[in-house]
Design a protein around this motif. Structure first.
Motif, PDB file in Angstrom:
ATOM      1  N   ASP A 244      31.141 -67.360 -31.051  1.00  0.00           N
ATOM      2  CA  ASP A 244      31.880 -65.970 -30.860  1.00  0.00           C
ATOM      3  C   ASP A 244      31.421 -65.097 -29.845  1.00  0.00           C
ATOM      4  O   ASP A 244      30.015 -64.775 -29.600  1.00  0.00           O
ATOM      5  CB  ASP A 244      31.738 -65.154 -32.197  1.00  0.00           C
ATOM      6  CG  ASP A 244      32.343 -63.691 -32.288  1.00  0.00           C
ATOM      7  OD1 ASP A 244      33.133 -63.511 -31.346  1.00  0.00           O
ATOM      8  OD2 ASP A 244      32.188 -62.861 -33.051  1.00  0.00           O
ATOM      9  N   ASP A 245      32.138 -64.936 -28.712  1.00  0.00           N
ATOM     10  CA  ASP A 245      31.691 -64.038 -27.676  1.00  0.00           C
ATOM     11  C   ASP A 245      33.146 -63.485 -26.890  1.00  0.00           C
ATOM     12  O   ASP A 245      34.217 -63.846 -27.462  1.00  0.00           O
ATOM     13  CB  ASP A 245      30.831 -64.723 -26.664  1.00  0.00           C
ATOM     14  CG  ASP A 245      31.591 -65.517 -25.825  1.00  0.00           C
ATOM     15  OD1 ASP A 245      32.695 -66.139 -25.988  1.00  0.00           O
ATOM     16  OD2 ASP A 245      30.862 -66.241 -24.808  1.00  0.00           O
ATOM     17  N   ILE A 246      32.840 -62.933 -25.787  1.00  0.00           N
ATOM     18  CA  ILE A 246      34.143 -62.298 -24.934  1.00  0.00           C
ATOM     19  C   ILE A 246      35.279 -63.597 -24.750  1.00  0.00           C
ATOM     20  O   ILE A 246      36.486 -63.072 -24.423  1.00  0.00           O
ATOM     21  CB  ILE A 246      33.789 -61.398 -23.927  1.00  0.00           C
ATOM     22  CG1 ILE A 246      35.029 -60.526 -23.504  1.00  0.00           C
ATOM     23  CG2 ILE A 246      33.210 -62.412 -22.744  1.00  0.00           C
ATOM     24  CD1 ILE A 246      34.600 -59.586 -22.446  1.00  0.00           C
TER      25      ILE A 246
END
Length: 273
Positions: A244-246
């Motif tokens: 989960d990241d940008i």
């Protein structure tokens, strides 16, 4: 970026005791990209003279940790093995300019252990094995799939050096399929998947990175059916192991992984019901 806490650069060819604040310097593309306040001395590997890629009599390939992405790309274009296209496909999966290609190293990509690392995918998919050298001279070997243990985490002791990665001849003889997904046309990889079909026993492997916190490598005795593939993916990757990241939400990464894995299953294996 200047590393203003570093007070010394040592040639790795000249043995000296490892001390707190030391770090190996390969290409330095990550090391010099952001502050490293804990570092005091860099141990430079650039003059070790290690052969970038060495073919062994048994057909295996040994890739030095100092091999640059540009060198690996050139070598892959002349390789006649069935899996040769993967080399260029994974090199092109970098979000990097030609300047980075000429400095960034295979070893650095593995040791950074970032989920989107395409060299992690390449070497894990081809059943690569890391050669690690400890400060006391002890050598050990670890499969790439086990070397990277999480986002930014790896099985590497203090002062231990990744010397090379060896790809076995049997893996290089596999028929392969590659898939990549990103939220943007020139964005960082959000999903990377490689399938490989063994020509000897017709077994199939599926290796996933970028969408997961660590590389995930699945093995099937024969190309699976669609339902079996989905079940294996659900079992191998827990809900909290999707990255989960940008560059992508976990739900999107999971969806795209299942979609691309199915595409690869259809490409490499026959349809089963």
């Amino acid at each position: 970026m200047d590393l203003n806490t570093v007070v010394e650069i040592r040639d790795a060819r000249l043995p000296a005791p490892w001390r707190p604040g030391d770090a190996w310097l390969g290409g330095g593309t990550y090391l010099f990209s952001e502050p490293q306040p804990r570092l005091r001395r860099l141990v430079d590997l650039s003059r070790t003279g290690w052969t970038p890629v060495r073919a062994h009599p048994d057909g295996s390939l040994e890739i030095a940790a100092t091999c640059t992405i540009a060198q690996l790309s050139r070598y892959g274009k002349g390789l006649t093995a069935q899996a040769a296209p993967l080399f260029e496909q994974c090199c092109r999966a970098f979000l990097a300019s030609f300047k980075v290609w000429n400095m960034a190293t295979v070893g650095g990509n593995l040791c950074n252990a970032l989920p989107a690392g395409p060299m992690i995918l390449l070497t894990a998919a081809l059943d690569g094995e890391c050669l690690l050298l400890a400060q006391d001279g002890v050598r050990r070997r670890v499969r790439v799939a086990d070397f990277v243990t999480g986002a930014g985490r790896k099985d590497l002791g203090e002062g231990e050096l990744l010397r090379s990665v060896t790809l076995p001849a049997r893996a290089l003889g596999c028929r392969t399929a590659f898939r990549q997904a990103s939220l943007y046309g020139l964005g960082r990889s959000g999903v990377l998947v490689i399938g490989a079909l063994d020509p000897v026993d017709h077994s199939m492997t599926l290796t996933i990175t970028a969408s997961t916190l660590r590389p995930v490598r699945l093995w099937f005795p024969l190309p699976p059916g669609a339902a079996d593939l989905r079940a294996a993916l659900r079992s191998a990757v827990a809900d909290d192991e999707w990255f989960d990241d940008i560059h992508g939400l976990p739900a999107w990464r999971r969806h795209m992984t299942f979609r691309l894995a199915e595409e690869i299953r259809r490409e490499l294996g026959r349809e089963t019901r």
